[in-house]
Design a protein around this motif. Structure first.
Motif, mmCIF file in Angstrom:
data_model
loop_
_atom_site.group_PDB
_atom_site.id
_atom_site.type_symbol
_atom_site.label_atom_id
_atom_site.label_comp_id
_atom_site.label_asym_id
_atom_site.label_seq_id
_atom_site.Cartn_x
_atom_site.Cartn_y
_atom_site.Cartn_z
ATOM 1 N N ARG A 13 -3.548 -68.739 -36.426
ATOM 2 C CA ARG A 13 -2.648 -67.732 -35.866
ATOM 3 C C ARG A 13 -3.335 -66.917 -34.776
ATOM 4 O O ARG A 13 -2.730 -66.569 -33.764
ATOM 5 N N ARG A 14 -4.609 -66.628 -34.951
ATOM 6 C CA ARG A 14 -5.370 -65.887 -33.931
ATOM 7 C C ARG A 14 -5.461 -66.701 -32.643
ATOM 8 O O ARG A 14 -5.353 -66.165 -31.543
ATOM 9 N N ALA A 15 -5.668 -68.021 -32.768
ATOM 10 C CA ALA A 15 -5.744 -68.894 -31.594
ATOM 11 C C ALA A 15 -4.415 -68.879 -30.837
ATOM 12 O O ALA A 15 -4.400 -68.857 -29.601
ATOM 13 N N LEU A 16 -3.304 -68.876 -31.574
ATOM 14 C CA LEU A 16 -1.988 -68.803 -30.942
ATOM 15 C C LEU A 16 -1.835 -67.469 -30.210
ATOM 16 O O LEU A 16 -1.395 -67.425 -29.061
ATOM 17 N N ALA A 17 -2.225 -66.372 -30.848
ATOM 18 C CA ALA A 17 -2.143 -65.054 -30.204
ATOM 19 C C ALA A 17 -3.004 -65.016 -28.947
ATOM 20 O O ALA A 17 -2.589 -64.469 -27.914
ATOM 21 N N ASP A 18 -4.176 -65.605 -28.993
ATOM 22 C CA ASP A 18 -5.056 -65.645 -27.820
ATOM 23 C C ASP A 18 -4.440 -66.452 -26.685
ATOM 24 O O ASP A 18 -4.564 -66.094 -25.510
ATOM 25 N N GLU A 19 -3.764 -67.542 -27.048
ATOM 26 C CA GLU A 19 -3.097 -68.372 -26.044
ATOM 27 C C GLU A 19 -1.975 -67.590 -25.349
ATOM 28 O O GLU A 19 -1.833 -67.640 -24.128
ATOM 29 N N ASN A 26 -3.255 -64.013 -17.389
ATOM 30 C CA ASN A 26 -3.720 -64.881 -16.310
ATOM 31 C C ASN A 26 -2.639 -65.687 -15.607
ATOM 32 O O ASN A 26 -2.869 -66.174 -14.504
ATOM 33 N N VAL A 27 -1.489 -65.824 -16.233
ATOM 34 C CA VAL A 27 -0.404 -66.599 -15.627
ATOM 35 C C VAL A 27 0.758 -65.677 -15.267
ATOM 36 O O VAL A 27 1.323 -65.769 -14.190
ATOM 37 N N GLY A 28 1.119 -64.789 -16.157
ATOM 38 C CA GLY A 28 2.189 -63.841 -15.903
ATOM 39 C C GLY A 28 3.487 -64.176 -16.607
ATOM 40 O O GLY A 28 4.422 -63.382 -16.605
ATOM 41 N N PHE A 29 3.583 -65.319 -17.214
ATOM 42 C CA PHE A 29 4.770 -65.704 -17.971
ATOM 43 C C PHE A 29 4.409 -66.885 -18.850
ATOM 44 O O PHE A 29 3.344 -67.491 -18.696
ATOM 45 N N PHE A 30 5.289 -67.200 -19.786
ATOM 46 C CA PHE A 30 5.126 -68.402 -20.595
ATOM 47 C C PHE A 30 6.470 -68.814 -21.154
ATOM 48 O O PHE A 30 7.384 -68.013 -21.261
ATOM 49 N N TYR A 31 6.596 -70.083 -21.458
ATOM 50 C CA TYR A 31 7.776 -70.610 -22.115
ATOM 51 C C TYR A 31 7.461 -70.736 -23.599
ATOM 52 O O TYR A 31 6.320 -70.992 -23.965
ATOM 53 N N VAL A 32 8.473 -70.579 -24.435
ATOM 54 C CA VAL A 32 8.285 -70.639 -25.878
ATOM 55 C C VAL A 32 9.097 -71.799 -26.446
ATOM 56 O O VAL A 32 10.265 -71.969 -26.112
ATOM 57 N N LYS A 33 8.451 -72.580 -27.305
ATOM 58 C CA LYS A 33 9.176 -73.611 -28.037
ATOM 59 C C LYS A 33 8.829 -73.476 -29.520
ATOM 60 O O LYS A 33 7.870 -72.798 -29.877
ATOM 61 N N HIS A 34 9.643 -74.077 -30.347
ATOM 62 C CA HIS A 34 9.519 -73.993 -31.808
ATOM 63 C C HIS A 34 9.536 -72.540 -32.280
ATOM 64 O O HIS A 34 8.768 -72.139 -33.145
ATOM 65 N N HIS A 35 10.463 -71.763 -31.734
ATOM 66 C CA HIS A 35 10.592 -70.343 -32.061
ATOM 67 C C HIS A 35 11.490 -70.106 -33.266
ATOM 68 O O HIS A 35 11.475 -69.023 -33.826
ATOM 69 N N GLY A 36 12.281 -71.081 -33.637
ATOM 70 C CA GLY A 36 13.127 -70.947 -34.814
ATOM 71 C C GLY A 36 14.465 -70.272 -34.582
ATOM 72 O O GLY A 36 15.217 -70.054 -35.525
ATOM 73 N N ILE A 37 14.781 -69.927 -33.352
ATOM 74 C CA ILE A 37 16.078 -69.307 -33.068
ATOM 75 C C ILE A 37 17.111 -70.420 -32.927
ATOM 76 O O ILE A 37 16.944 -71.308 -32.095
ATOM 77 N N PRO A 38 18.169 -70.370 -33.726
ATOM 78 C CA PRO A 38 19.171 -71.440 -33.656
ATOM 79 C C PRO A 38 19.815 -71.529 -32.265
ATOM 80 O O PRO A 38 20.059 -70.507 -31.616
#
Length: 126
Positions: A13-19, A26-38
């Motif tokens: 979980r810490r590695a995910l938070a660091d990512e 460093n990038v300014g945005f990210f896309y999220v997958k496998h978030h669990g929102i139907p």
């Protein structure tokens, strides 16, 4: 990929938070997958946003962020400017819902359009 956000191993979980932190810094945005929102919840929220932004300007202006003491509400396209050499920021307010738990400047209820049945619930569900 939020697949590991509930992993029993705190290091995973810490590695995910660091990512996520690295992407934000460093990038300014990210896309999220496998978030669990139907998908149905996402579709309803997107449709609610489209209904809101299709309202006439005067209806959205009634919810203008500058009329709020806690910075909640609608921001028109190019209605704010964080860069003095720019002609305005390209964003519109994201009606994110419930009040914050601290006593900062943004504490307080959000403002909601009155004539969009289901809008508030669809946004809060999301």
């Amino acid at each position: 990929d939020l697949q590991n956000m509930h992993d029993a191993d705190m290091m995973v979980r810490r590695a995910l938070a660091d990512e996520i932190r690295d992407a934000c810094i460093n990038v300014g945005f990210f896309y999220v997958k496998h978030h669990g929102i139907p998908e149905e919840t996402i579709s309803r929220a997107l449709a609610a946003g489209k209904r809101f932004f299709a309202l006439p300007d005067h209806a959205k202006a009634a919810l203008d962020i500058h009329k709020s003491s806690n910075f909640k509400g609608y921001t028109a396209l190019l209605g704010e400017n964080t860069d003095p050499e720019n002609r305005g920021d390209l964003h519109e307010e994201d009606p994110s819902g419930a009040a914050r738990s601290d006593d900062g400047a943004m504490t307080g209820e959000n403002v909601w359009p009155e004539n969009l049945p289901g809008f508030r619930q669809d946004v809060l569900d999301y």
